[in-house]
Design a protein around this motif. Structure first.
Motif, PDB file in Angstrom:
ATOM      1  N   VAL A 307       0.854  -1.186   0.000  1.00 29.41           N
ATOM      2  CA  VAL A 307       0.000   0.000   0.000  1.00 29.41           C
ATOM      3  C   VAL A 307       0.890   1.237   0.000  1.00 29.41           C
ATOM      4  CG1 VAL A 307      -1.944  -1.096   1.140  1.00 29.41           C
ATOM      5  CG2 VAL A 307      -0.168  -0.031   2.525  1.00 29.41           C
ATOM      6  N   GLU A 308       0.395   2.276  -0.662  1.00 24.06           N
ATOM      7  CA  GLU A 308       1.095   3.552  -0.713  1.00 24.06           C
ATOM      8  C   GLU A 308       0.094   4.676  -0.492  1.00 24.06           C
ATOM      9  OE1 GLU A 308       2.922   3.665  -4.523  1.00 24.06           O
ATOM     10  OE2 GLU A 308       4.550   2.271  -3.985  1.00 24.06           O
ATOM     11  N   SER A 309       0.539   5.725   0.157  1.00 28.35           N
ATOM     12  CA  SER A 309      -0.325   6.874   0.406  1.00 28.35           C
ATOM     13  C   SER A 309       0.480   8.144   0.213  1.00 28.35           C
ATOM     14  CB  SER A 309      -0.894   6.811   1.829  1.00 28.35           C
ATOM     15  OG  SER A 309      -1.693   7.944   2.096  1.00 28.35           O
ATOM     16  N   PHE A 310      -0.037   9.042  -0.640  1.00 24.30           N
ATOM     17  CA  PHE A 310       0.607  10.337  -0.845  1.00 24.30           C
ATOM     18  C   PHE A 310      -0.377  11.430  -0.466  1.00 24.30           C
ATOM     19  CE2 PHE A 310       1.554  14.070  -3.552  1.00 24.30           C
ATOM     20  CZ  PHE A 310       2.772  14.412  -2.983  1.00 24.30           C
ATOM     21  N   PHE A 311       0.090  12.328   0.378  1.00 25.81           N
ATOM     22  CA  PHE A 311      -0.744  13.385   0.954  1.00 25.81           C
ATOM     23  C   PHE A 311      -0.116  14.725   0.596  1.00 25.81           C
ATOM     24  CE2 PHE A 311      -1.486  16.328   4.439  1.00 25.81           C
ATOM     25  CZ  PHE A 311      -2.777  16.092   4.856  1.00 25.81           C
ATOM     26  N   ASP A 312      -0.928  15.607   0.015  1.00 21.05           N
ATOM     27  CA  ASP A 312      -0.449  16.954  -0.344  1.00 21.05           C
ATOM     28  C   ASP A 312      -1.570  17.919   0.004  1.00 21.05           C
ATOM     29  OD1 ASP A 312       0.604  19.260  -1.383  1.00 21.05           O
ATOM     30  OD2 ASP A 312       0.629  18.576  -3.460  1.00 21.05           O
ATOM     31  N   LYS A 313      -1.456  18.584   1.162  1.00 23.75           N
ATOM     32  CA  LYS A 313      -2.586  19.352   1.668  1.00 23.75           C
ATOM     33  C   LYS A 313      -2.139  20.681   2.273  1.00 23.75           C
ATOM     34  CE  LYS A 313      -6.003  16.198   1.317  1.00 23.75           C
ATOM     35  NZ  LYS A 313      -7.340  16.385   0.770  1.00 23.75           N
ATOM     36  N   LEU A 314      -3.060  21.616   2.242  1.00 24.23           N
ATOM     37  CA  LEU A 314      -2.893  22.883   2.944  1.00 24.23           C
ATOM     38  C   LEU A 314      -3.308  22.686   4.399  1.00 24.23           C
ATOM     39  CD1 LEU A 314      -2.552  26.059   2.939  1.00 24.23           C
ATOM     40  CD2 LEU A 314      -5.024  26.135   2.513  1.00 24.23           C
ATOM     41  N   LEU A 315      -2.387  22.986   5.332  1.00 26.57           N
ATOM     42  CA  LEU A 315      -2.699  22.885   6.750  1.00 26.57           C
ATOM     43  C   LEU A 315      -3.140  24.213   7.340  1.00 26.57           C
ATOM     44  CD1 LEU A 315       0.187  20.571   8.041  1.00 26.57           C
ATOM     45  CD2 LEU A 315      -2.007  19.935   7.023  1.00 26.57           C
TER      46      LEU A 315
END
Length: 680
Positions: A307-315
């Motif tokens: 499994v892979e997870s990529f997160f790109d978010k404004l905090l």
């Protein structure tokens, strides 16, 4: 264990060559009250009303007739089940009011487990129902046979196997396609099935008023009030190859969620930088079945999953601080995160039927779970919280979880299905799981089914289950790095259930009572992740399936859940006391089917510390669907429908001190249309 006189057709098992067109399947399934067969409860095929535990089977033709599009939507047909979304757009399933954010439900596709060691969740929610034959759902513990994660319930998604293709459009700008290919060579005892599907959605037109920044006095820099970017994508591919006594199973799933509500309770700018969460899953399984003796059979199974997870978010938006009392960030705070993990497992089982009235099953498995790679990046220094001109990556000891995140799990399970009398069956089971990095778990089960006569069945069960902390929970590294406690033992549940089933031609009614005690609950707080507290669940579930005359049928269920968090003295936040479903099917002509559904979700309570003292409002969700079969030529089906007919405000509960009016999911009605073709 015998199937007690339930034949193949009565049990809902149809030979593929007999299924034919959807219209024929409609006549034999949707408007009939049938007895299904399943293997999910004991891993041996039985009449679903006679298995231990509380089981619901959702049938393909009924789900399609109701206009259900995805597995997530289908699960809301099950008594006591609520499907919500988290802030980043991921789905979560609540069984009987239990939802601690840990995805405590074991999920299988075609009996192959999907839950991953990284975060426990999987992307099964988005799978289109057009690719599914049925969904089998157990409410309650299943660890005695299925091990970890079978805590609040168990879901087995059985994929469709007939050549088929479909196209659907609508549902807030959603375009969905899917196709199934099948090849059979009986002479070589070979079968090949390929199942492909995907969809894209721009999302519903959603708007939020106040987010976390309003709560902490920074409304001037908040993007709220503002629109929500709820666009998403999903891709699915599956290959199943059977050759004699061997099989190969390969599967890929990909899910992308756009900005949604932000990961920290702060609304991202829907028109700004690309905000997304990508989850990918690869799975490969090989299996060889053997039968060395007439009364002995078994199998050897090897499974690999990544499994892979990529997160790109404004905090945080421009002008806000990263944390209270830190410098203001002119460019805002962005976070990128990459996680990957791998699981390998070898398992074997033996079944022995050499003793009269007994069916013994022994399973043994050993698995290795390990984190492969992890890093995170910010456009601010994690120690000083000052703005940086570009993203800075942190890995190794500063990654999201420690580099040595890994565990070995060995398990032994034993089950005896004992026919004490001709009409009385007892299932005894126990499982022991040894973890290299956690305390061990023991999961017992004793269940009885008494078939009083052809109309009356009583069943009862006492069972235990567990959910271990995931690798991310166990080896999580906070920023800035601090010495912090992490959970070191699984959360546990003990459950008692009793059920009564009444069945006669054209009628089935079910009543279930349950009581559960939960211990060592894994909770995530701003201070860390802990084993903490106890909870109690109790409730009642009613189900009724009735065919009134040849062309009209009703399905209904009603559930009541009383939950208690023994640490706070209040209910479990987000739990709904009352849930209900009413589905109606009417066929005015042989080639036309009208179906409607009313779903009720009652008020949901808050945390006692939540400043929003009022519960989350109840709502009524009504949908209508028209199906027209054999349009122009045999096998072509047209469907069209409307969802949320009443323009209800459908929302998921938001954590305290974040979104004042929770997470809006649907605010207006939507139209959709679908065309499909079942190949001869």
């Amino acid at each position: 264990m015998p199937e007690c006189g339930i034949g193949r057709e009565a049990a809902g098992e149809f030979d593929p060559s007999e299924q034919g067109l959807e219209s024929r399947s409609l006549e034999s399934k949707v408007l009939d009250v049938i007895a299904d067969a399943t293997e999910i409860a004991t891993k041996n095929r039985m009449n679903a009303d006679y298995v231990p535990g509380i089981l619901t089977i959702l049938r393909r033709d009924e789900m399609m007739a109701l206009g259900v599009r995805t597995v997530a939507e289908a699960l809301t047909l099950v008594p006591g089940v609520v499907i919500d979304r988290r802030q980043e757009g991921r789905f979560t399933a609540s069984f009987r009011g239990l939802d601690n954010g840990n995805n405590e439900v074991k999920v299988l596709i075609d009996s192959v487990p999907l839950n991953n060691s990284l975060a426990g969740n999987s992307t099964y929610f988005e799978l289109p129902i057009a690719q599914v034959e049925r969904i089998e759902v157990i409410r309650g513990p299943g660890s005695a046979l299925y091990g970890e994660s079978a805590f609040a319930g168990l879901i087995n998604i059985v994929t469709y196997s007939q050549p088929y293709a479909h196209l659907r459009y609508g549902d807030n700008g959603t375009t969905e396609v899917g196709a199934i290919y099948r090849f059979d060579d009986p002479e070589r005892d070979l079968s090949l099935r390929v199942n492909l599907a995907g969809w894209d959605s721009r999302g519903a037109d959603l708007w939020v008023e106040r987010d976390l920044l309003h709560t902490i006095g920074l409304a001037s820099v908040s993007n709220a009030p503002g629109p929500v970017d709820s666009g998403e994508q999903y891709r699915f591919g599956q290959l199943k190859l059977d050759v004699a006594n061997a099989s190969l199973f390969a599967q890929y799933q990909f899910s992308r969620k756009n900005a949604f509500f932000g990961s920290t309770g702060v609304l991202p700018d829907a028109s700004g930088r690309n905000n997304r969460l990508d989850d990918s899953q690869w799975l490969l399984q090989g299996r060889v079945d053997f039968a060395p003796m007439a009364n002995l059979n078994g199998a050897f199974i090897l499974r690999w999953q990544q499994v892979e997870s990529f997160f790109d978010k404004l905090l945080r938006p421009p002008g806000a601080p990263a944390v209270p009392d830190s410098p203001l960030l002119p460019d805002g705070l962005y976070n990128e995160r990459w996680l990957s993990a791998m699981s390998t497992k070898a398992e074997t089982f033996l079944e022995w039927t050499g003793w009269d009235h007994h069916k013994l099953r022994v399973e043994f498995s050993i698995a290795r779970d390990e984190g492969l790679d992890a890093w995170r990046a910010f456009n601010a220094d994690i120690f000083t919280f000052e703005q940086l001109p570009e993203m800075r990556r942190y890995s190794g000891e500063l990654a999201t979880f420690t580099p040595d995140a890994a565990r070995t799990v060995s398990s032994l399970a034993i089950q005896d299905e004992w026919s004490i009398l001709e009409n009385l069956d007892l299932t005894l089971g126990a499982r022991y799981d040894h973890y290299s990095d956690l305390s061990d778990s023991f999961s017992p089960r004793i269940a009885g089914v008494w078939r009083i006569n052809d109309r009356h069945v009583v069943k009862a069960q006492l069972a235990g289950a567990f959910f271990p902390p995931t690798l991310l929970q166990r080896y999580y590294v906070p920023l800035p790095p601090t010495e912090q406690e992490t959970p070191d033992r699984p959360q546990r549940v003990h459950t008692a259930e009793i059920g009564y089933i009444f069945r006669k031609p054209n009628t089935v009614a079910r009543l279930t009572l349950y009581y559960s005690k939960l211990f060592d609950i894994i909770v995530t707080t701003p201070e860390g992740i802990f084993n903490r507290g106890k909870e109690r669940l109790k409730g009642v579930e009613l189900e009724w399936e009735q065919r009134f005359w040849r062309d009209f049928k009703l399905d209904a269920n009603l559930s009541y859940a009383d939950t208690l968090n023994e640490e706070t003295g209040g209910p479990i936040p987000g739990a709904a006391k009352w849930l209900g479903n009413l589905s109606l099917f009417y066929r005015p002509r042989k080639e036309v089917l009208l179906a409607g559904r009313w779903r009720y979700v009652g008020e949901r309570m808050r945390d006692p510390l939540d400043s929003r003292s009022d519960p989350l409002n109840a709502y009524n969700d009504v949908s209508l669907t028209l199906s027209w079969f054999d349009v122009g030529t045999k096998g072509v089906t047209l469907r069209a429908g409307v969802t949320n007919l009443l323009n209800a405000s459908i929302r998921s509960p938001a954590p305290l001190d974040t979104y004042e009016y929770d997470y809006p999911l649907v605010e207006s009605r939507a139209l959709w249309a679908q065309i499909s073709y079942t190949f001869p």
